[in-house]
Design a protein around this motif. Structure first.
Motif, PDB file in Angstrom:
ATOM      1  N   THR A   1       0.325  -4.022  12.802  1.00  0.00           N
ATOM      2  CA  THR A   1       0.092  -4.743  11.667  1.00  0.00           C
ATOM      3  C   THR A   1      -0.529  -4.642   9.895  1.00  0.00           C
ATOM      4  O   THR A   1       0.027  -5.176   9.150  1.00  0.00           O
ATOM      5  CB  THR A   1      -1.455  -5.282  11.851  1.00  0.00           C
ATOM      6  OG1 THR A   1      -1.574  -6.118  12.997  1.00  0.00           O
ATOM      7  CG2 THR A   1      -2.662  -6.592  11.230  1.00  0.00           C
ATOM      8  N   ALA A   2      -1.208  -3.509   9.931  1.00  0.00           N
ATOM      9  CA  ALA A   2      -1.258  -2.263   8.449  1.00  0.00           C
ATOM     10  C   ALA A   2       0.034  -1.889   8.337  1.00  0.00           C
ATOM     11  O   ALA A   2       0.915  -2.825   7.039  1.00  0.00           O
ATOM     12  CB  ALA A   2      -1.217  -1.096   9.204  1.00  0.00           C
ATOM     13  N   GLN A   3       1.753  -1.678   8.666  1.00  0.00           N
ATOM     14  CA  GLN A   3       2.470  -2.084   7.978  1.00  0.00           C
ATOM     15  C   GLN A   3       3.415  -3.130   7.336  1.00  0.00           C
ATOM     16  O   GLN A   3       3.286  -3.535   6.158  1.00  0.00           O
ATOM     17  CB  GLN A   3       4.055  -1.093   9.473  1.00  0.00           C
ATOM     18  CG  GLN A   3       3.581   0.476   9.210  1.00  0.00           C
ATOM     19  CD  GLN A   3       4.411   0.991  10.495  1.00  0.00           C
ATOM     20  OE1 GLN A   3       5.041   0.404  10.975  1.00  0.00           O
ATOM     21  NE2 GLN A   3       4.777   2.086  10.177  1.00  0.00           N
TER      22      GLN A   3
ATOM     23  N   ILE B   1      10.029   1.948   9.587  1.00  0.00           N
ATOM     24  CA  ILE B   1       9.589   1.364   8.609  1.00  0.00           C
ATOM     25  C   ILE B   1       8.470   2.411   7.166  1.00  0.00           C
ATOM     26  O   ILE B   1       8.520   1.673   6.726  1.00  0.00           O
ATOM     27  CB  ILE B   1       8.139   0.784   9.569  1.00  0.00           C
ATOM     28  CG1 ILE B   1       9.333  -0.562  10.429  1.00  0.00           C
ATOM     29  CG2 ILE B   1       7.415  -0.628   9.013  1.00  0.00           C
ATOM     30  CD1 ILE B   1       9.620  -1.271   9.669  1.00  0.00           C
ATOM     31  N   ASP B   2       7.832   2.994   7.871  1.00  0.00           N
ATOM     32  CA  ASP B   2       7.664   4.074   6.535  1.00  0.00           C
ATOM     33  C   ASP B   2       7.749   4.628   5.941  1.00  0.00           C
ATOM     34  O   ASP B   2       8.286   4.447   4.331  1.00  0.00           O
ATOM     35  CB  ASP B   2       6.656   5.448   7.379  1.00  0.00           C
ATOM     36  CG  ASP B   2       5.068   4.865   8.295  1.00  0.00           C
ATOM     37  OD1 ASP B   2       4.645   3.698   8.078  1.00  0.00           O
ATOM     38  OD2 ASP B   2       4.899   5.681   9.192  1.00  0.00           O
TER      39      ASP B   2
ATOM     40  N   LEU C   1       3.819  -3.744   3.512  1.00  0.00           N
ATOM     41  CA  LEU C   1       5.685  -4.172   2.856  1.00  0.00           C
ATOM     42  C   LEU C   1       5.372  -5.371   2.492  1.00  0.00           C
ATOM     43  O   LEU C   1       6.525  -6.033   1.317  1.00  0.00           O
ATOM     44  CB  LEU C   1       6.205  -4.389   4.942  1.00  0.00           C
ATOM     45  CG  LEU C   1       6.731  -3.382   5.348  1.00  0.00           C
ATOM     46  CD1 LEU C   1       7.751  -3.964   6.925  1.00  0.00           C
ATOM     47  CD2 LEU C   1       7.811  -2.965   4.223  1.00  0.00           C
ATOM     48  N   GLN C   2       4.779  -6.722   2.688  1.00  0.00           N
ATOM     49  CA  GLN C   2       4.279  -8.081   1.721  1.00  0.00           C
ATOM     50  C   GLN C   2       3.922  -7.091   0.583  1.00  0.00           C
ATOM     51  O   GLN C   2       4.670  -7.914  -0.413  1.00  0.00           O
ATOM     52  CB  GLN C   2       3.669  -8.645   2.637  1.00  0.00           C
ATOM     53  CG  GLN C   2       2.905  -9.979   2.395  1.00  0.00           C
ATOM     54  CD  GLN C   2       1.969 -10.905   2.673  1.00  0.00           C
ATOM     55  OE1 GLN C   2       2.019 -11.059   4.200  1.00  0.00           O
ATOM     56  NE2 GLN C   2       1.510 -11.886   2.278  1.00  0.00           N
ATOM     57  N   ALA C   3       2.564  -5.936   0.021  1.00  0.00           N
ATOM     58  CA  ALA C   3       2.185  -6.104  -1.161  1.00  0.00           C
ATOM     59  C   ALA C   3       3.905  -5.609  -1.752  1.00  0.00           C
ATOM     60  O   ALA C   3       3.544  -5.896  -2.620  1.00  0.00           O
ATOM     61  CB  ALA C   3       1.529  -5.234  -0.502  1.00  0.00           C
ATOM     62  N   GLU C   4       4.343  -4.675  -0.783  1.00  0.00           N
ATOM     63  CA  GLU C   4       5.401  -3.966  -1.757  1.00  0.00           C
ATOM     64  C   GLU C   4       6.264  -4.990  -1.958  1.00  0.00           C
ATOM     65  O   GLU C   4       6.755  -5.145  -3.029  1.00  0.00           O
ATOM     66  CB  GLU C   4       5.704  -2.718  -1.198  1.00  0.00           C
ATOM     67  CG  GLU C   4       4.666  -1.181  -0.647  1.00  0.00           C
ATOM     68  CD  GLU C   4       4.573  -0.825  -2.713  1.00  0.00           C
ATOM     69  OE1 GLU C   4       4.889  -1.296  -3.262  1.00  0.00           O
ATOM     70  OE2 GLU C   4       3.007  -0.145  -2.407  1.00  0.00           O
ATOM     71  N   PHE C   5       6.724  -5.837  -1.019  1.00  0.00           N
ATOM     72  CA  PHE C   5       7.874  -6.415  -1.337  1.00  0.00           C
ATOM     73  C   PHE C   5       7.610  -7.750  -2.620  1.00  0.00           C
ATOM     74  O   PHE C   5       7.991  -8.304  -3.651  1.00  0.00           O
ATOM     75  CB  PHE C   5       8.477  -7.517  -0.475  1.00  0.00           C
ATOM     76  CG  PHE C   5       9.650  -7.813  -0.256  1.00  0.00           C
ATOM     77  CD1 PHE C   5      10.494  -8.042  -0.949  1.00  0.00           C
ATOM     78  CD2 PHE C   5       9.562  -9.892   0.122  1.00  0.00           C
ATOM     79  CE1 PHE C   5      12.325  -8.618  -0.952  1.00  0.00           C
ATOM     80  CE2 PHE C   5      10.525 -10.634  -0.665  1.00  0.00           C
ATOM     81  CZ  PHE C   5      12.553  -9.630  -0.597  1.00  0.00           C
TER      82      PHE C   5
END
Length: 216
Positions: free
Chosen positions: A92-94, A192-193, A98-102
């Motif tokens: 969930t944290a990843q 993912i990281d 991901l959504q924020a960075e994309f």
């Protein structure tokens, strides 16, 4: 297509998307084609008149996007589609990172691309929608002085009574599919990281580029 070629192509064409990506302030009940047409005209006028936006003022563009784009784009679905099957294995944290960075990557890319604006206009193709459809495609062409028209298609979905964009297809190339190939390589190399770190680094690079341009 190499990653560098892909990024160059997308940067050149992103400016033609700005008409649909900077403002979706229409009434929620609008049909999807009416929504795209109206806000396209409104935002093209903003770009024509606002020198700061054309020059890539990242703070001003970010403010516009925060106020007018984010509520009308399904960035969670866009990110999930771009990440592909690896999305299911992310925590969930990843997923949140991901959504924020994309999202920020798209905003930064638009900001850098705006300096290429040169009086484009948009021509829409006939739109048809069957009763009960919840996913539709709005087709258009961006006419550019001295260049071939560029086809821009928008996939929208109906969610909670509102139409939201979840993919944009530029000259036959899907935005989320284009990124999916790049993201898959990043996940293979660093998990993912590693993808999150790569997106953060790209965002930082785009921020530096925008700040250097503003300082000139």
């Amino acid at each position: 297509m190499t990653e560098a070629d892909s990024q160059t192509m997308m940067k050149k064409l992103f400016v033609t998307l700005i008409a649909a990506l900077l403002s979706f302030s229409a009434v929620a009940g609008d049909a999807p084609d009416v929504l795209i047409k109206r806000v396209s005209e409104e935002v093209l006028e903003i770009v024509r008149q606002d020198k700061d936006v054309r020059n890539g003022d990242i703070q001003k563009i970010a403010a516009l996007v925060d106020a007018k784009v984010l509520p009308h784009f399904n960035f969670q679905r866009m990110t999930a589609l771009a990440v592909g099957r690896d999305w299911r294995s992310a925590s969930t944290a990843q997923k949140t990172r991901l959504q924020a960075e994309f999202k920020m990557l798209l905003v930064r890319t638009y900001a850098n691309a705006l300096t290429s604006y040169s009086n484009q206009r948009i021509v829409f193709r006939p739109f048809r929608m069957r009763d009960g459809e919840t996913e539709v495609l709005v087709r258009s062409e961006v006419v550019q002085p001295g260049a071939q028209p560029v086809q821009i298609d928008y996939w929208l979905e109906l969610a909670d009574g509102q139409w939201k964009v979840f993919d944009v297809v530029v000259a036959g190339i899907s935005l989320v599919t284009n990124y999916r190939e790049q993201f898959a390589r990043e996940v293979r190399d660093g998990g993912i990281d590693g993808l999150i770190a790569s997106l953060a680094a790209k965002n930082k690079s785009l921020e530096v580029t925008a700040n250097n341009r503003a300082a000139r």
